[in-house]
Design an enzyme around this catalytic site. Structure first.
Site, short mmCIF file in Angstrom:
data_model
loop_
_atom_site.label_atom_id
_atom_site.label_comp_id
_atom_site.label_asym_id
_atom_site.label_seq_id
_atom_site.Cartn_x
_atom_site.Cartn_y
_atom_site.Cartn_z
N SER A 130 0.83 -1.21 0.00
CA SER A 130 0.00 0.00 0.00
C SER A 130 0.85 1.25 0.00
O SER A 130 1.95 1.26 0.56
CB SER A 130 -0.91 0.03 1.23
OG SER A 130 -1.64 1.24 1.24
N LYS A 184 -4.55 -6.76 3.32
CA LYS A 184 -4.55 -5.62 2.37
C LYS A 184 -5.98 -5.30 1.93
O LYS A 184 -6.34 -4.12 1.77
CB LYS A 184 -3.67 -5.95 1.16
CG LYS A 184 -3.68 -4.85 0.08
CD LYS A 184 -3.18 -3.52 0.64
CE LYS A 184 -2.98 -2.39 -0.32
NZ LYS A 184 -3.88 -2.06 -1.34
N HIS A 187 -7.53 -3.44 4.70
CA HIS A 187 -6.94 -2.09 4.65
C HIS A 187 -7.74 -1.23 3.67
O HIS A 187 -8.12 -0.10 3.96
CB HIS A 187 -5.47 -2.17 4.22
CG HIS A 187 -4.88 -0.85 3.82
ND1 HIS A 187 -5.11 -0.26 2.58
CD2 HIS A 187 -4.09 0.03 4.48
CE1 HIS A 187 -4.51 0.90 2.52
NE2 HIS A 187 -3.87 1.10 3.66
N ASN A 188 -8.00 -1.79 2.51
CA ASN A 188 -8.72 -1.02 1.49
C ASN A 188 -10.18 -0.78 1.88
O ASN A 188 -10.72 0.28 1.60
CB ASN A 188 -8.63 -1.72 0.13
CG ASN A 188 -7.27 -1.50 -0.52
OD1 ASN A 188 -6.28 -1.27 0.16
ND2 ASN A 188 -7.21 -1.56 -1.83
N GLU A 191 -10.04 1.97 4.10
CA GLU A 191 -9.72 3.15 3.26
C GLU A 191 -11.02 3.70 2.64
O GLU A 191 -11.26 4.91 2.63
CB GLU A 191 -8.74 2.70 2.18
CG GLU A 191 -8.40 3.72 1.10
CD GLU A 191 -7.52 3.10 -0.01
OE1 GLU A 191 -6.44 2.58 0.31
OE2 GLU A 191 -7.94 3.12 -1.18
C1 6PG Z 1 -3.22 1.45 -1.61
C2 6PG Z 1 -4.53 1.62 -2.35
C3 6PG Z 1 -4.50 0.97 -3.69
C4 6PG Z 1 -5.83 0.99 -4.43
C5 6PG Z 1 -6.37 2.33 -4.74
C6 6PG Z 1 -7.59 2.30 -5.63
O1 6PG Z 1 -3.30 0.87 -0.52
O2 6PG Z 1 -2.18 1.87 -2.11
O3 6PG Z 1 -5.54 1.00 -1.61
O4 6PG Z 1 -4.12 -0.36 -3.50
O5 6PG Z 1 -5.64 0.35 -5.63
O6 6PG Z 1 -6.68 2.99 -3.57
O7 6PG Z 1 -8.58 1.45 -5.16
P1 6PG Z 1 -10.06 1.56 -5.73
O8 6PG Z 1 -9.94 1.68 -7.21
O9 6PG Z 1 -10.78 0.34 -5.33
O10 6PG Z 1 -10.60 2.81 -5.11
#
Ligand code: 6PG
Length: 471
Positions: A130, A184, A187-188, A191
Site C-alpha cells: 500500500s 490488504k 486495509h482497502n 480506506e
Molecule cells: C493502496 C490503495 C490501492 C488501491 C487504490 C484504488 O493501498 O495503495 O488501496 O491499493 O488500488 O486505492 O482502489 P479503488 O480503485 O478500489 O478505489
C-alpha cells in the site's frame, strides 16, 4: 555477471517505482515487462540506478539472472494476468524459488494459487503493498502472507524498501496462505470508509453550510493538526485548494461525482458478510461508491423528488467541533469493524494474525496511515487478545466523548436531507452494539411463528416454541 537479488515482472507505475526503490536500496534487481520497449525505456529513465538493474527480454533470461532461490515479484493487474504469469514461470522455476504476487489480489485467488503450486511448483507469496506510486518509490507498507521461510529470503529487501515509522520498517509476515492479501483487502475496506466519511463531512459543509472548496480546505488542514491527523485528511485539505488550470475553478468542482472501484472494498464487505461480522460502516462506503456510479438515475431522482436543504449558514466553532468529533467517532467504528473482520478471518483460517503488528505496519507508508493507528497499535500492545477495539479502554473512552457529536451530526444531516450513509451506519452500529437487550426477541418470535424455528428463553435453557394463538 553478479546474480540479481530479486526479480520483478510488470513495469507499470507500481512495478517501476518498486523496482527503483529496490535498486536504490543497493539490491540488484532483474526486470521483465511484456513489451520489451517498456523495459528499455525504464532502464533509460533509471539514471544511475540502472547500475543495479538487469533488464531482461525473456522470462528465461530473467530467471537466469537471479540468484537461487529466486524471488520474483509480480506487479501485474490482479486477476487472469497473474494466473497467466504463474503458468509461464512455473516450468522455468525450481521448487524453492518464490513467486510473489504484489498486486491487489483477492485472497481466495491467492489461496487457490498457493494450493495449486504446492503440489509441484515453486513457492508462492501473496504480498499486499500500500501507498500508491509515491509509496512504492519511497516506502510502502507491506503485508506478507505465505510460507515463512520464503519470506525470510526476501525479508532484507522488504526491510530496506518499506516505509519507516520512528525507524521501524512497516513490513511484516502476517501469517500463512492468503493472510497478507486478506489484510490488504481490509486495509482497502477501511480506506473506503475513511474516504467516504470525509466526503460526507465535506458534503455537509458544502451543501448544508454553503461553504466553497477553498473555505473547506483550511478546516481539514486544521483537523489534520489534531487527533484526525492522517494522510487522507491531509490530502483532502490539499485537494480542496487545487485549482483547475482550464477553468480557474477549484478542481473538485469540475470533477464528476462518480467514483470508480477496483474490487477490494467490495471484497471486504463480502468477506465480512461471509464471516458473519458486522462491517456496516465499510459496507455503506462500498454501496455509496456504487450509488455514485448511478449518475443518470440520481439526476432523474433529483428531478422527481427535488432537494430542499435548509441553509445552516456558516458553521461556528461548535458546529465544526461536532463535525470533527463525528468524523473521529465514525472512524473508530469503521476501524473496530475492520479489525474484527480480521480477527474472525484469523480464527476461521487459522492464521493467528498479529493484529497489533497490522496496526504497526499501517502507521506509515500506506494510504490510511495516521496518528490514530499508533493508538490502535498501543491498544493491542496493552491487550493483545483484543477482538473489538470498541471495548479497549482507550477507544471506549474516545467513543464515550465523541458519540454525542456523531449523533448530532447524523441527526441534523437526516433532518436536512444530507446523505451520511457511512457515518449513520457507524452510529447505528454503536447504538446496536451497546444495547444489552436488543429487539431480536421479536425476530425469533416471527421466525418461530412462520417457520417453527424455535427460540431460546430468558428464564430457562433449551429450544422452545410459542403457542401462537393462530385462531
Ligand atoms: C493502496 C490503495 C490501492 C488501491 C487504490 C484504488 O493501498 O495503495 O488501496 O491499493 O488500488 O486505492 O482502489 P479503488 O480503485 O478500489 O478505489
Amino acid at each position: 555477471m553478479t546474480k540479481a537479488d530479486i526479480g520483478l515482472i510488470g513495469l507499470g507505475v507500481m512495478g517501476a517505482n518498486l523496482a527503483l526503490n529496490i535498486a536504490e536500496k543497493g539490491f540488484r534487481i532483474a526486470v521483465f515487462n511484456r513489451t520489451t520497449a517498456r523495459t528499455r525505456e525504464f532502464v533509460e529513465e533509471a539514471g544511475p540506478l540502472a547500475d543495479n538493474i538487469v533488464p531482461c527480454e525473456t522470462l528465461e533470461a530473467l530467471v537466469d539472472a537471479i540468484g537461487a532461490p529466486r524471488p520474483i515479484i509480480l506487479m501485474v493487474p490482479a486477476g487472469p494476468a497473474v494466473d497467466e504469469q504463474i503458468a509461464a514461470l512455473d516450468p522455468l522455476l525450481a521448487r524453492d524459488d518464490i513467486i510473489i504476487d504484489a498486486g491487489n489480489a483477492n485472497f481466495r485467488d491467492t489461496r487457490r494459487r498457493m494450493e495449486a503450486l504446492a503440489k509441484t511448483g515453486p513457492r508462492f507469496i501473496g504480498m499486499g503493498v500500500s501507498g500508491g506510486e509515491e509509496g512504492a518509490r519511497h516506502g510502502p507498507s507491506i503485508m506478507v502472507g505465505g510460507p515463512q521461510d520464503s519470506y525470510r529470503r526476501i525479508e532484507p529487501v522488504l526491510e530496506a524498501i518499506a516505509a519507516r515509522y520512528k525507524g521501524e520498517a512497516c513490513q511484516a509476515w502476517l501469517g500463512p496462505d492468503g493472510a497478507g492479501h486478506f489484510v490488504k483487502t481490509i486495509h482497502n475496506g477501511i480506506e473506503y470508509a475513511d474516504m467516504q466519511m470525509i466526503a460526507e463531512i465535506y458534503g455537509i459543509l458544502r451543501d448544508g453550510h454553503g461553504l466553497s472548496a477553498q473555505e473547506i480546505a483550511p478546516i481539514f488542514a486544521r483537523w489534520n493538526e489534531g487527533r484526525l491527523n492522517s494522510y487522507l485528511v491531509e490530502i483532502t485539505g490539499a485537494v480542496l485548494t487545487a485549482i483547475d488550470m482550464d477553468t480557474g475553478k477549484p478542481i473538485v468542482d469540475v470533477i464528476l461525482d462518480r467514483a470508480g472501484q477496483k474490487g477490494t472494498g467490495r471484497w471486504s464487505a463480502i468477506e465480512a458478510q461471509s464471516l458473519g461480522v458486522p462491517a456496516t460502516a465499510i459496507e455503506a462506503a462500498v454501496a455509496a461508491r456504487s450509488l455514485s456510479a448511478m449518475k443518470a438515475e440520481r439526476e432523474s431522482a433529483e428531478k422527481r423528488f427535488g432537494i430542499r436543504v435548509p441553509s445552516a449558514g456558516k458553521p461556528g466553532e461548535s458546529a465544526l467541533a461536532d463535525l470533527e468529533a463525528a468524523l473521529f467517532a465514525g472512524k473508530i467504528v469503521a476501524y473496530a469493524q475492520g479489525f474484527s473482520v480480521m480477527a474472525a478471518a484469523s480464527r476461521e483460517f487459522g492464521w493467528n494474525l498479529p493484529l497489533g503488528t497490522v496496526a504497526r505496519i499501517w502507521r506509515a507508508g500506506c494510504i490510511i496511515r495516521s496518528q490514530f493507528l499508533g493508538e490502535i497499535a498501543d491498544a493491542f500492545d496493552k491487550a493483545p487478545e483484543t477482538e473489538n477495539l470498541l471495548m479497549t479502554s482507550a477507544f471506549s473512552a474516545f467513543m464515550e466523548t465523541a458519540h454525542p457529536h456523531l449523533r448530532r451530526v447524523v441527526a441534523q444531516s437526516a433532518e436536512a436531507g444530507l446523505p451520511a450513509p457511512s457515518l449513520s451506519a457507524a452510529l447505528a452500529h454503536f447504538d446496536t452494539f451497546r444495547r444489552a437487550r436488543g429487539t431480536a426477541n421479536l425476530i425469533q418470535a416471527q421466525r418461530d411463528f412462520f417457520g417453527a424455528h424455535g427460540f431460546e428463553r430468558v428464564d430457562r435453557e433449551g429450544n422452545h416454541h410459542g403457542n401462537w394463538n393462530r385462531g
